[in-house]
Write a protein that holds these residues in place. Sequence first.
Motif, short mmCIF file in Angstrom:
data_model
loop_
_atom_site.label_atom_id
_atom_site.label_comp_id
_atom_site.label_asym_id
_atom_site.label_seq_id
_atom_site.Cartn_x
_atom_site.Cartn_y
_atom_site.Cartn_z
N HIS A 78 29.19 43.96 41.25
CA HIS A 78 28.45 43.21 40.24
C HIS A 78 26.97 43.58 40.24
N ILE B 286 31.80 36.52 29.98
CA ILE B 286 32.52 36.84 31.21
C ILE B 286 33.71 35.91 31.33
N GLY C 154 33.11 36.76 38.72
CA GLY C 154 32.51 36.35 37.46
C GLY C 154 31.20 35.60 37.64
N LEU D 233 28.44 37.99 38.92
CA LEU D 233 27.99 38.86 37.83
C LEU D 233 27.09 38.10 36.86
N ALA D 234 27.47 36.88 36.51
CA ALA D 234 26.68 36.08 35.57
C ALA D 234 25.27 35.85 36.12
N ILE E 2 24.35 34.60 28.41
CA ILE E 2 25.55 34.72 29.25
C ILE E 2 26.47 33.54 29.00
N LEU F 167 30.15 32.03 30.44
CA LEU F 167 31.11 32.13 31.53
C LEU F 167 32.31 31.25 31.20
N THR G 254 32.20 41.98 26.41
CA THR G 254 33.15 41.06 27.05
C THR G 254 33.64 41.69 28.36
N VAL G 255 33.66 40.88 29.40
CA VAL G 255 34.12 41.33 30.72
C VAL G 255 35.28 40.46 31.17
N TRP G 256 36.34 41.08 31.64
CA TRP G 256 37.48 40.34 32.18
C TRP G 256 37.41 40.36 33.70
N ALA G 257 37.24 39.17 34.30
CA ALA G 257 37.13 39.06 35.75
C ALA G 257 38.05 37.97 36.29
#
Length: 450
Positions: A64, A189, A196, A199-200, A226, A228, A285-288
């Motif tokens: 991250h 995220i 997640g 990273l945020a 951001i 979440l 977009t992030v998939w965590a």
Amino acid sequence: MTTHTAATLPERDQTTESAGRHRVVIIGGGAAGLELATQLGKHERFSVTLVDKARSHIWKPKLHEIAAGSMNMGRHEVGYLAHARDHGFVYRMGEMTGLDRKSREVAIAPFIDGEGEQITPARTFPYDTLVLAVGSQSNDFGTPGVKEHALKLECLSDAARFNRKLMNACFRAQAQESVLAAAQLRVCIIGAGATGVELAAELLRTGREVLAYGASVSTTNKGLEIHLVEAADRILPALPPRLSAAAHKLLTKQGISVHAGAKVARVHQNGVELSHGELLPAEITVWAAGVRAPDFLRSLPGLETNRINQLAVRPTLQTTNDPRVFAIGDCAACAKPDGQGFVPPRAQAAHQQAAFLARHLPTHVEGRPLPNYMYRDFGSLVSLGSYSTVGNLMGGVVGKSMFVEGVFAKLMYLSMYKMHEAALHGWRRVTLETLARCLEPSSGSRVKLH
């Protein structure tokens, strides 16, 4: 395993065939695999080969920071080839595709680089002991649009790709003379576990620093936004509710929008659709969310896997159907001794299991039985960037369970990484390098403007 004709038979790698030496092949150079190769490479009776498709190693909990651009990779990246040379084992580039347990050979696919050039041919590696340490990857649960439109943080190249996309979005906004669109500079995220949340928190500071540098009129009043999203009713569900609430409060205070109890129905090219119909527009977009072991493990003949592809192992970390094949780290389904579930897929478990095999495999090959691996839960710690660290420490550290926040928690979080570095380089080198970094003059912002 694929059947090869005589004309297409893969080359047989000879590097592990040292006379009289026990051949150990380790698949996967993550925390568990690289630590084990480093330790076993010191033993003269072992011939150790590490196979990984990447050229270098980064501790996965650091991804991250790479994605956010706040870590100097040169200080933390370990090149497999140089490390193997210095620690007595052999590194081979490639990705495992099959297993012949009767002949005790691992099949490795040809390695093709990003330009389509074949670097290495298909090969097979003979072994006396095989250790599978291929880690885990995110689990999209079949959610539509994730593969097409969402980024992931599973490896170094994923983190570098995210960082490029993030920097491009910031530079695009800085150069834009018109007013920014509503969802421009918004990152969504999905998944508010440790990855997640970390990273945020890291992205928030990165966005502020990057956008403040050479800010234009269009970005003066708009920073990185951001969001979440977590399907559970609270973020960090693995932590006690009190710490989850403390992290939630801190993140929202810093300006991060937290959506708890929000299930994702679909990921679109420029937004996330929630199950109740709401659409969250987003530029990135992030998939965590969720974890599972690599799919190819299910196809290995005779080895038992669970619903998330993890290999079932005995308390000795040997696979249930083959004592010559071990599994460690995130790809192993190892039951806890008390029968209360399985060892969690965490860095501390990977470190412990690598240390267990490094200590006991030398005597095991001499004919002594392996003891049972005992997982010691030292708790969970989550970094909230430069703002704080929260977590819980278990009895193995402090005598009884306790909640930790702030500076002490941050030091404990750092110590976990130092243990990993020490397993690779030794405490003397880690101590000297840490002291040297502490004495370096401050260089100002840590954010890398790629």
